[in-house]
Design a protein around this motif. Structure first.
Motif, mmCIF file in Angstrom:
data_model
loop_
_atom_site.group_PDB
_atom_site.id
_atom_site.type_symbol
_atom_site.label_atom_id
_atom_site.label_comp_id
_atom_site.label_asym_id
_atom_site.label_seq_id
_atom_site.Cartn_x
_atom_site.Cartn_y
_atom_site.Cartn_z
ATOM 1 N N LEU A 57 55.047 5.741 -34.588
ATOM 2 C CA LEU A 57 55.541 6.716 -35.548
ATOM 3 C C LEU A 57 54.777 6.639 -36.867
ATOM 4 O O LEU A 57 54.576 7.646 -37.532
ATOM 5 N N ARG A 58 54.353 5.440 -37.243
ATOM 6 C CA ARG A 58 53.607 5.287 -38.485
ATOM 7 C C ARG A 58 52.137 5.652 -38.334
ATOM 8 O O ARG A 58 51.401 5.707 -39.316
ATOM 9 N N GLY A 59 51.720 5.843 -37.081
ATOM 10 C CA GLY A 59 50.317 6.152 -36.850
ATOM 11 C C GLY A 59 49.413 4.944 -36.885
ATOM 12 O O GLY A 59 48.196 5.075 -37.018
ATOM 13 N N ASP A 85 52.815 4.011 -21.884
ATOM 14 C CA ASP A 85 53.259 5.338 -22.309
ATOM 15 C C ASP A 85 53.203 5.500 -23.814
ATOM 16 O O ASP A 85 53.034 6.611 -24.317
ATOM 17 N N VAL A 86 53.351 4.415 -24.553
ATOM 18 C CA VAL A 86 53.345 4.483 -26.012
ATOM 19 C C VAL A 86 51.921 4.442 -26.554
ATOM 20 O O VAL A 86 51.540 5.232 -27.420
ATOM 21 N N ARG A 170 59.374 16.304 -27.637
ATOM 22 C CA ARG A 170 59.070 16.647 -26.256
ATOM 23 C C ARG A 170 57.578 16.882 -26.036
ATOM 24 O O ARG A 170 57.086 16.741 -24.916
ATOM 25 N N ASN A 171 56.857 17.237 -27.094
ATOM 26 C CA ASN A 171 55.407 17.378 -26.989
ATOM 27 C C ASN A 171 54.671 16.094 -27.363
ATOM 28 O O ASN A 171 53.456 16.087 -27.516
ATOM 29 N N GLN A 172 55.454 14.998 -27.521
ATOM 30 C CA GLN A 172 54.911 13.670 -27.784
ATOM 31 C C GLN A 172 54.040 13.661 -29.035
ATOM 32 O O GLN A 172 52.985 13.015 -29.082
ATOM 33 N N GLY A 293 55.097 12.917 -19.363
ATOM 34 C CA GLY A 293 54.004 12.555 -20.258
ATOM 35 C C GLY A 293 52.801 12.040 -19.483
ATOM 36 O O GLY A 293 51.651 12.374 -19.783
ATOM 37 N N ARG A 294 53.066 11.216 -18.476
ATOM 38 C CA ARG A 294 51.977 10.726 -17.631
ATOM 39 C C ARG A 294 51.321 11.873 -16.869
ATOM 40 O O ARG A 294 50.095 11.916 -16.718
ATOM 41 N N ALA A 295 52.149 12.785 -16.351
ATOM 42 C CA ALA A 295 51.596 13.914 -15.601
ATOM 43 C C ALA A 295 50.722 14.787 -16.497
ATOM 44 O O ALA A 295 49.667 15.279 -16.068
ATOM 45 N N ARG A 296 51.142 14.973 -17.737
ATOM 46 C CA ARG A 296 50.336 15.779 -18.669
ATOM 47 C C ARG A 296 48.982 15.112 -18.917
ATOM 48 O O ARG A 296 47.943 15.774 -18.894
ATOM 49 N N ARG A 297 48.989 13.796 -19.154
ATOM 50 C CA ARG A 297 47.730 13.085 -19.362
ATOM 51 C C ARG A 297 46.862 13.145 -18.114
ATOM 52 O O ARG A 297 45.635 13.261 -18.193
#
Length: 558
Positions: A57-59, A85-86, A170-172, A293-297
């Motif tokens: 979250l902090r980048g 995933d993170v 939802r768009n990570q 998220g994995r499927a999108r990547r």
């Protein structure tokens, strides 16, 4: 004079449940890398994941994660799988004893492990530092640029603020949430020259302030692709749920120039699920966000383009081209189209529900609201799996969760494993033959009027939180006049188009429609939008893959 912010240092994380070993690893890391890297130490997988999410979250960039294999509750492989995933670009190292080397070798395939180290690692100059030097060099040479954090300033009971947070999550897209009532929120509003009368304020990573942005504007400013790079493709996939993502993965991996178009966020209803426990290959369950998220990547890895915040409003046929039209008047064309538009939750017909949507009344899990529900009385409307999964998730922190079910039991629509979990949860109650008659509140939900359909008696209960899962309607109105649908709006395909063996009206080919092909040649359907579909994640993914196989067959014969 404004002080310059302290520069962010790249993180090396170590996780071990043995405090002595944990301190020893951190000591050796600091000795070699402490001047250039920030060493973060954790003593459990759970606390390490919390720390990783906070860093995300902090980048803050994370270069390497070292995890001990034998940790209770969550072993090192399980932790690294979730850490993937993170921070998918972080290098992953497993600390093992000699007896665990087979598990470490297996982990190479499970979590794409970069290295495993045997305990003890003394002397570190020979056994630890050379390995980490190579991994850090590889990480520095890769594209690991962190995305600076987006900031959102809003009000707890603002429907628009809730939507914005859900869209970003939802768009990570990493973001930080600030209430307009807290000091930092007020400072951000003042810096943007706003008085807080209109919310939310979104401050993008480059410092651009956006006031209550619509989805296309927000997506474009936080790094999501919204415009296709070409005018013509082999395949356009409409919808980014499990079926659409499956189609994108298989289409792109098999050489088709593929673009996926999603109006909100990839994942669909499955992406909002807090826990999916009956999906093949995940015996301990997986969240919808992790899975999609994995499927999108994966789709992006194979070269599929993914467009977000693009609403499709029409489908035209022009010779061999299938033209998909957008709400802004633009269009994209392709040889073939797969319709994977999924379904949306039906709206609760109770009086007052519409006015309080996003202000205590939510459709779907709305997982971004879960932290605010701690210690609260929550009501969930619905009796299918999605409602049960939400109940189990929210019950972790809620005072009580009450499932309101119109029917006589859960058995008709909920999987037996989930029914058992609900029945065993001490703070979950199930009220059958119960409907919500009215929703009450001024600026947010305050009370519900419930009616027992068996006795006809009504009751008023106090609550600030209601989540609704009452069935779904297909998102197919835009296909009216082009693609045939049943009386409920679900898309007809294959055998359902030709119940009497004759091709549908207007069909000009000398073959019948393929199994997932609509009445328009070259236009296929997959997933929940198809009439008589199974309405399960696994079947949706399978149909997405099958539709691509049929696309190939169609293209070969065109």
């Amino acid at each position: 004079m404004t002080q310059a912010a302290e520069p962010t240092r790249t993180v090396i994380m170590t996780v071990d449940d043995d405090p002595g070993v944990s301190r020893a690893v951190a000591r050796d890391l600091r000795r070699r890398y402490g001047a250039s890297y920030r060493i973060v130490r954790a003593e459990s997988g759970e606390s390490a994941l919390d720390a990783l999410r906070e860093l995300k979250l902090r980048g803050d960039p994370v270069a390497v994660v070292l995890a001990d294999y034998r940790m209770p509750r969550m072993n090192g492989i399980e932790f690294l799988e979730q850490a993937l995933d993170v921070y998918p670009d972080a290098r992953r190292v497993l600390l093992t004893a000699y007896a665990d080397t087979n598990a470490a070798i297996d982990a190479i395939n499970v979590v794409d492990l970069d290295h495993y180290l045997l305990k003890p690692w003394d002397p570190p100059e020979e056994k630890l530092y050379p390995v980490l030097d190579d991994l850090l060099q590889a990480w520095r040479c890769s594209d690991h640029r962190s995305v600076p954090t987006t900031k959102v300033v809003g009000h707890r009971w603002s429907a628009r603020s809730s939507w914005t947070r859900e869209f970003l999550a939802r768009n990570q897209v990493p973001y930080r949430w600030y209430s307009c009532d807290e000091p930092e929120g007020r400072r951000l509003l003042a810096a943007a020259g706003q008085d807080g009368q209109r919310l939310p304020l979104v401050v993008t990573p480059d410092g651009t302030p956006l006031l209550a942005p619509e989805a296309p504007e927000l997506a474009a400013h936080v790094g999501l692709a919204t415009t296709p790079t070409a005018d013509f493709y082999d395949l356009v996939v409409v919808g980014g749920g499990p079926a659409g993502l499956g189609a994108a993965v298989y289409g792109a991996s098999e050489g088709l120039r593929t673009v996926l178009v999603e109006r909100s966020a990839t994942g669909g209803q499955a992406g909002q699920s807090s826990r999916i426990e009956n999906y093949l290959g995940f015996p301990d369950g997986v969240s919808g966000d992790q899975l999609t998220g994995r499927a999108r990547r994966q789709a992006a890895k194979f070269g599929a383009e993914i467009l977000t915040a693009r609403e499709v409003t029409g489908l035209d046929v022009s010779g061999a081209a299938r033209i998909v039209r957008f709400s802004d008047g633009s269009a994209v064309a392709a040889h073939s189209v797969i319709l994977a538009t999924g379904v949306s939750y039906r709206q609760l017909p109770a009086a007052g529900a519409r006015d309080l949507t996003g202000r205590g009344v939510f459709y779907g899990s709305a997982l971004t609201e879960a932290p605010s529900c701690q210690g609260q009385d929550i009501y969930i409307v619905g009796g299918a799996n999605s409602a049960g999964q939400a109940a189990m998730y929210l019950a972790r922190g809620a005072k009580s969760v009450t499932l309101l079910v119109r029917g006589p039991s859960l058995a008709a629509s909920m999987s037996s494993y989930l029914i058992q979990q609900v029945e065993e949860a001490p703070n979950i109650a199930v009220r059958t033959r119960t409907v919500v008659e009215a929703v009450h509140g001024l600026d947010h939900l305050e009370r519900l009027t419930l009616r027992d359909t068996a006795s006809g008696l009504s009751e008023v209960v106090d609550t600030q939180w209601m989540f609704v899962f009452i069935g779904a309607a297909p998102l197919t109105d835009w296909l009216d006049g082009t693609v045939l649908r049943d009386e409920h709006g679900f898309i007809l395909a294959g055998p359902d188009l030709t119940p009497d063996g004759r091709p549908p009206a207007g069909w000009e080919l000398d073959r019948p429609p393929y199994h997932l092909e609509t009445n328009v040649p070259g236009v296929f359907v997959a997933g929940d939008a198809r009439a008589e579909s199974a309405k399960r994640v696994a079947s949706a993914v399978g149909e997405g893959a099958m539709a691509v196989m049929l696309v190939h067959r169609y293209l070969e014969q065109s």
